[in-house]
Design an enzyme around this catalytic site. Structure first.
Site, PDB file in Angstrom:
ATOM      1  CG  LEU A  36      -1.926  -1.237   1.291  1.00 18.41           C
ATOM      2  CD1 LEU A  36      -3.135  -0.917   2.223  1.00 18.41           C
ATOM      3  CD2 LEU A  36      -2.652  -1.292  -0.052  1.00 18.41           C
TER       4      LEU A  36
ATOM      5  CD  GLU B  46      -6.725  -9.156  -6.700  1.00 15.04           C
ATOM      6  OE1 GLU B  46      -6.802  -8.180  -6.682  1.00 15.04           O
ATOM      7  OE2 GLU B  46      -6.311  -9.950  -5.879  1.00 15.04           O
TER       8      GLU B  46
ATOM      9  CG  HIS C 190      -5.641  -0.894  -9.317  1.00  9.33           C
ATOM     10  ND1 HIS C 190      -5.505  -0.268  -8.241  1.00  9.33           N
ATOM     11  CD2 HIS C 190      -6.950  -0.485  -9.627  1.00  9.33           C
ATOM     12  CE1 HIS C 190      -6.423   0.647  -7.905  1.00  9.33           C
ATOM     13  NE2 HIS C 190      -7.312   0.574  -9.014  1.00  9.33           N
TER      14      HIS C 190
END
Length: 197
Positions: free
Chosen positions: A90, A179, A109
């Site tokens: 992050l 993902e 993302h």
């Protein structure tokens, strides 16, 4: 066919590490990619338990040294790290690290960039924004990292439908599936392509 050189990869992660786990599994028996380091900015992050279980060294980093110091470039070079994967990390990546690893840092993302990118747009915040906007599709973007949040050249995108009944949580599950399906493969293809060029 000539053997590709071994690329030592560092995974940067701030959270539970589910993407890190999938990437580690992908390259457990690889002849040319080795997950050599887990880098985290959180002492209690779940990814650290994964690193311990997988016997992968860990580097815990401090914000001041990362942002305003040498961005741990010396430590990464000492460990012969050749490629960096951001898997739920992050902090913004400082220029010192980007210039030391040009086109060797990639991020995932949880949206179809350039939509829903930028500072503060991560995880549930992204999914909540997509649902609130009543978008019909969302997805994932894998991209090179530059000095701006969620801005570098896009390598790969995959989309999924957002149903009218979807919540941020149900959308998050769809995105996680994308993902876990695509990120390890795209990491492999990107490193292969770079090693051949």
């Amino acid at each position: 066919m000539s053997q590709l050189p071994i690329t030592n990869v560092a995974i940067f992660a701030s959270g539970a590490g589910s993407n890190a786990q999938k990437i580690i599994e992908q390259f457990r028996d690889s002849s040319f990619i080795k997950i050599a380091l887990i880098v985290s900015n959180k002492k209690g992050a779940g990814v650290l338990s994964i690193a311990e279980k997988e016997h992968i060294p860990v580097l815990l980093i401090d914000k001041e040294q990362f942002i305003n110091g040498n961005a741990y470039v010396d430590e990464l070079k000492q460990r012969s790290i050749g490629f960096i994967v951001l898997a739920g990390f992050l902090w913004k990546i400082p220029s010192a690290l980007i210039s030391a690893y040009p086109n060797k840092i990639i991020n995932i993302h949880p949206a179809l960039l350039p939509k829903y990118g930028g500072k503060g747009m991560y995880g549930q915040f992204v999914h909540e924004a997509v649902v609130a906007a009543k978008d019909k599709t969302s997805g994932i973007t894998i991209h090179y990292v530059d000095e701006q949040y969620d801005h570098g050249n896009i390598i790969f995108q995959e989309s999924c439908a957002v149903e009218p009944t979807d919540t941020a949580d149900s959308l998050a599950q769809k995105i996680h599936l994308l993902e876990h399906t695509h990120f390890p493969r795209v990491v492999e293809e990107t490193i292969k392509m770079q090693n051949r060029s």
